[in-house]
Design a protein around this motif. Structure first.
Motif, short mmCIF file in Angstrom:
data_model
loop_
_atom_site.label_atom_id
_atom_site.label_comp_id
_atom_site.label_asym_id
_atom_site.label_seq_id
_atom_site.Cartn_x
_atom_site.Cartn_y
_atom_site.Cartn_z
N SER A 48 0.83 -1.20 0.00
CA SER A 48 0.00 0.00 0.00
C SER A 48 0.87 1.26 0.00
CB SER A 48 -0.93 0.00 1.21
OG SER A 48 -1.76 1.13 1.19
N SER A 115 -7.30 -3.44 -2.39
CA SER A 115 -6.44 -2.32 -2.76
C SER A 115 -6.27 -1.26 -1.69
CB SER A 115 -6.99 -1.65 -4.01
OG SER A 115 -7.28 -2.59 -5.01
N SER A 116 -7.13 -1.21 -0.72
CA SER A 116 -7.11 -0.11 0.25
C SER A 116 -7.24 -0.63 1.68
CB SER A 116 -8.24 0.87 -0.05
OG SER A 116 -8.12 1.39 -1.35
N ARG A 140 -4.10 6.94 2.24
CA ARG A 140 -2.69 6.86 1.82
C ARG A 140 -2.35 7.91 0.78
NH1 ARG A 140 -3.41 1.22 -0.92
NH2 ARG A 140 -4.43 1.81 -2.86
#
Length: 198
Positions: A48, A115-116, A140
């Protein structure tokens, strides 16, 4: 190789590393123990951070080479394209997923899952006409943009075009609203997302 000494993450993901070739004098086990992420949490967080760094680094170069006004435009186009591609991939691979508000909600859940990792979600409402959810955690993209001093050049949340890309790719005429409830200097955030049929 003695797999008992190696991190469980390496053992579980060894298929990715099967083609690595070390020199005989190299201590393969020691290198893996020293440098391979020891836990899945650490591995996911590093990935990430790299994603955020890639995003921020490119936008910083955009600012240097074309000026600050292009930064948000490039970010929006990138996020929109990413959302569109994620929607297409899900529609192609999951034949039971029919375009609609519930499908958008599932794709957003999938985006957080894959993805997050720093985000969590809380559904407030979900039906065929509307989804309302709270997305919260650590942003992020804000974190890297702030460290590179380009956060003031972006419209927050920068993930809004991602969600718009998902909606448009499904061919849905919806009203998308993303409200920043909180966005702090440590990049902790709360975004209220509402998608409803027009």
């Amino acid at each position: 190789m003695n797999t008992k000494k190696l991190p469980e993450t390496f053992v579980a993901l060894s298929d990715f590393r099967k083609n690595d070739i070390y020199l005989p004098e190299m201590n393969k086990e020691q290198i893996i123990s020293d440098f391979f992420p020891g836990t899945f949490t650490e591995l996911v967080q590093r990935l990430s951070d790299i994603t955020g760094g890639f995003y921020g680094g490119l936008l910083k170069e955009v600012e240097k080479n074309t000026g600050g006004e292009a930064v948000d435009k490039v970010s929006s186009a990138f996020m929109y394209d990413l959302g569109s591609k994620m929607a297409l991939r899900n529609l192609e691979s999951k034949s039971h997923l029919k375009p609609g508000i519930p499908a958008i909600a599932k794709i957003l859940i999938g985006a957080v899952f894959t993805s997050s990792p720093e985000y969590s979600f809380e559904f407030k409402e979900l039906n065929d006409h509307k989804v309302e959810m709270l997305i919260q955690g650590v942003d992020r993209y804000h974190k890297i943009a702030q460290s590179l001093e380009i956060d003031g050049l972006l419209k927050w949340p920068v993930i809004k075009p991602f969600v718009q890309g998902v909606c448009d790719t499904m061919g849905l005429d919806v009203l998308l609203e993303m409200q920043v409830l909180e966005l702090h200097s440590d990049s902790s955030c709360k975004y209220l997302t509402s998608i409803s049929r027009k």
